[in-house]
Design a protein around this motif. Structure first.
Motif, PDB file in Angstrom:
ATOM      1  N   PRO A   1      50.087  41.961  43.560  1.00 45.47           N
ATOM      2  CA  PRO A   1      49.497  40.988  44.485  1.00 45.47           C
ATOM      3  C   PRO A   1      47.976  40.955  44.371  1.00 45.47           C
ATOM      4  N   PRO A   2      47.371  39.783  44.522  1.00 45.18           N
ATOM      5  CA  PRO A   2      45.918  39.674  44.372  1.00 45.18           C
ATOM      6  C   PRO A   2      45.125  40.527  45.351  1.00 45.18           C
ATOM      7  N   LEU A   3      45.670  40.765  46.538  1.00 49.53           N
ATOM      8  CA  LEU A   3      44.975  41.618  47.498  1.00 49.53           C
ATOM      9  C   LEU A   3      44.811  43.026  46.939  1.00 49.53           C
ATOM     10  N   VAL A   4      45.859  43.562  46.325  1.00 45.19           N
ATOM     11  CA  VAL A   4      45.812  44.908  45.746  1.00 45.19           C
ATOM     12  C   VAL A   4      44.991  44.910  44.465  1.00 45.19           C
ATOM     13  N   TYR A   5      45.252  43.942  43.597  1.00 41.77           N
ATOM     14  CA  TYR A   5      44.543  43.885  42.319  1.00 41.77           C
ATOM     15  C   TYR A   5      43.040  43.743  42.550  1.00 41.77           C
ATOM     16  N   GLY A   6      42.665  42.855  43.459  1.00 41.76           N
ATOM     17  CA  GLY A   6      41.246  42.645  43.735  1.00 41.76           C
ATOM     18  C   GLY A   6      40.575  43.862  44.336  1.00 41.76           C
ATOM     19  N   ALA A   7      41.308  44.607  45.143  1.00 42.60           N
ATOM     20  CA  ALA A   7      40.739  45.806  45.765  1.00 42.60           C
ATOM     21  C   ALA A   7      40.387  46.849  44.720  1.00 42.60           C
ATOM     22  N   VAL A   8      41.318  47.108  43.782  1.00 40.00           N
ATOM     23  CA  VAL A   8      41.029  48.110  42.756  1.00 40.00           C
ATOM     24  C   VAL A   8      39.990  47.592  41.770  1.00 40.00           C
ATOM     25  N   LEU A   9      39.998  46.284  41.518  1.00 38.79           N
ATOM     26  CA  LEU A   9      38.966  45.700  40.647  1.00 38.79           C
ATOM     27  C   LEU A   9      37.586  45.889  41.252  1.00 38.79           C
ATOM     28  N   LEU A  10      37.430  45.557  42.532  1.00 37.03           N
ATOM     29  CA  LEU A  10      36.139  45.723  43.186  1.00 37.03           C
ATOM     30  C   LEU A  10      35.696  47.180  43.153  1.00 37.03           C
ATOM     31  N   CYS A  11      36.586  48.092  43.485  1.00 36.08           N
ATOM     32  CA  CYS A  11      36.217  49.513  43.546  1.00 36.08           C
ATOM     33  C   CYS A  11      35.832  50.070  42.184  1.00 36.08           C
ATOM     34  N   ILE A  12      36.525  49.648  41.124  1.00 34.14           N
ATOM     35  CA  ILE A  12      36.187  50.190  39.808  1.00 34.14           C
ATOM     36  C   ILE A  12      34.903  49.558  39.280  1.00 34.14           C
TER      37      ILE A  12
END
Length: 231
Positions: A70-81
């Motif tokens: 899901p984009p909510l999860v994918y975007g969260a890890v993308l932002l953090c990395i």
């Protein structure tokens, strides 16, 4: 849209599995040299662990043509990395930074030098490329920015609240120099944390803006039915 070839799907799946393996390798090296309880107090380690836990299932989802992360999860890890990579290269490894740790980082050799690059350079770059090349544009929503930011804010609170309960001996009671209350005091540390929060907010909004305006590459969607509901 024409069906994507099996070799392409297999290649994307392997790439995502390699991202997860890279994160696990870096974390394993760190845990082999330092107490795991200390290792897992770093945002870098927690973020790379999240990458491994996200991209290993993503590889399977890709291979079996299931709905993507899901984009909510994918975007969260993308932002953090991305935060991990930027803070490391612009702040911690930068001699011009007020919070530079370049001397200590330069003293890392062998496996520790490898893990340093895996966790701070390789995973940020490979995850960013995965987003740009292999995901469908326009899946992020503006409301996601506030939800993603809960992770770095929660980590900041954890680091500041944990510090006073640690013994006042080397290494620092705080995992990062810009969060070191012993060295800078609470007013300066909280001001730095606020500035970082504003910078991370701008970064989250920038990622969403780019996601809505980046080109739709012919092959960045694995199959016509591989989209998940936006959350």
């Amino acid at each position: 849209m024409p069906e994507i070839s099996r070799p392409y799907v297999a290649a994307v799946s392997a790439y995502r599995l390699l991202i997860a393996a890279t994160a696990v390798t870096g974390i394993t090296i760190e845990c082999a040299h330092f107490p795991p309880a200390r290792v897992f107090t770093y945002f870098t380690i927690l973020t790379n662990a999240a990458i491994a836990l996200t991209f290993a299932p993503a590889a399977y989802r890709t291979r079996t043509r299931r709905r993507p992360v899901p984009p909510l999860v994918y975007g969260a890890v993308l932002l953090c990395i991305v935060i991990t990579g930027l803070v490391y290269h612009l702040v911690l490894a930068n001699d011009a930074s007020d919070f530079s740790e370049s001397e200590a980082l330069g003293a890392r050799t062998g496996a520790l030098a490898v893990s340093n690059q895996l966790l701070h350079t390789v995973t940020p770059l490979t995850v960013t490329l995965d987003w740009l090349l292999f995901t469908t544009p326009g899946r992020f929503r503006w409301r996601h920015a506030c939800q993603w930011l809960l992770l770095p804010l929660a980590y900041c609170a954890f680091a500041l609240l944990r510090g006073p309960f640690q013994p006042p001996a080397p290494p620092s009671r705080y995992p990062y120099p810009f969060l070191d209350v012993d060295a800078h005091g609470y007013p300066a540390t909280l001001l730095t944390a606020l500035l970082l929060a504003l910078a991370f907010t701008a970064l989250a909004l920038l990622l969403i803006l780019l996601d809505h305006h980046r080109p739709h590459l012919p092959r960045n969607r694995i199959s016509p039915t591989a989209r998940s509901p936006l959350k």
